[in-house]
Design an enzyme around this catalytic site. Sequence first.
Site, PDB file in Angstrom:
ATOM      1  N   ALA A  63       5.360  -7.497   6.971  1.00 44.22           N
ATOM      2  CA  ALA A  63       5.337  -7.825   5.546  1.00 44.22           C
ATOM      3  C   ALA A  63       6.669  -7.463   4.905  1.00 44.22           C
ATOM      4  CB  ALA A  63       4.198  -7.078   4.861  1.00 44.22           C
ATOM      5  N   ASN A  64       6.774  -7.648   3.614  1.00 47.15           N
ATOM      6  CA  ASN A  64       7.969  -7.220   2.878  1.00 47.15           C
ATOM      7  C   ASN A  64       7.555  -6.708   1.505  1.00 47.15           C
ATOM      8  OD1 ASN A  64       8.142  -9.434   0.817  1.00 47.15           O
ATOM      9  ND2 ASN A  64       8.252 -10.666   2.672  1.00 47.15           N
ATOM     10  N   ARG A  65       8.513  -6.253   0.718  1.00 43.31           N
ATOM     11  CA  ARG A  65       8.202  -5.534  -0.513  1.00 43.31           C
ATOM     12  C   ARG A  65       7.982  -6.404  -1.741  1.00 43.31           C
ATOM     13  NH1 ARG A  65       8.806  -0.255   0.526  1.00 43.31           N
ATOM     14  NH2 ARG A  65      10.295   0.360   2.135  1.00 43.31           N
ATOM     15  N   ALA A  78       8.756 -14.476  -1.263  1.00 37.68           N
ATOM     16  CA  ALA A  78       9.598 -13.822  -0.259  1.00 37.68           C
ATOM     17  C   ALA A  78       8.943 -14.087   1.091  1.00 37.68           C
ATOM     18  CB  ALA A  78       9.694 -12.331  -0.541  1.00 37.68           C
TER      19      ALA A  78
END
Length: 225
Positions: free
Chosen positions: A33-35, A99
């Site tokens: 995942a990412n932020r 994102a």
Amino acid sequence: EEIRQNRLPLAGKHVLITSGPTHEPIDPVRYIANRSSGKQGHALAVAAYEAGARVTLVSGPVDLADPDNIDTIRVESAADMLSAVKSCLPADIAIMAAAVADWRVASEGAQKIKKDGSGKPPALGLVENPDILATVGHHESLRPKLLIGFAAETQNLIDNARSKLERKNADWIIANDVSPETGIMGGDANTVRLVSRDGVEDWPEMDKAEVARQIVARAAAALDE
Ligand code: CTP
Ligand code: CA
């Protein structure tokens, strides 16, 4: 509703927005995942609705509620996001604020990966995800009249944004510096630049809702040209 819509700048227009991160499964209990919080993408969806548009929001996993009056499709992975986006086109304007994870694991494990006792970690063979913005940008029949991407960068902001504009055949890239010291990731404010083939505009710091209203107002004006 009819009267409200007719007076507004995006009355009768369909706006498609992607938001949030994507999650790429590793095995049944793990993912990459990412932020991304989804705050900027969701704010764009609300702003486009307030400008009179019919809005479709394709969102990755976020802690935000689905906005009122907006057709929201929740997805997990980049591959799912691409299918959802294709199924929602055509649109007059598309804004790709998600994102999207750049890589996924080549083959998702059917079972939870176990330590094998050797002390050696498993190798996660990664493959590149499809580029949703570029796919739409280069699509002959489905490309919206106005196609807007984001570029989150920690260095060489403008050069990177310009090359994304070209590579993905977008009309604008909204570029922002996401270096940790800016505190932009997850926060309520954003400092962006609008990069187009006409040049670069520096915008002052605004909250994400105001950035969204400015982008939507500019997009509505550009559609009229
Ligand atoms: N994007 C996309 N699909 C991907 C990757 C990115 O649609 N698989 C979109 C994003 O939603 C954003 C724009 O492309 O609008 C730029 O994303 P970014 O991550 O900055 O670009 P990348 O091409 O992935 O390049 P980088 O190596 O800098 O991450
Ligand atoms: Ca990326």
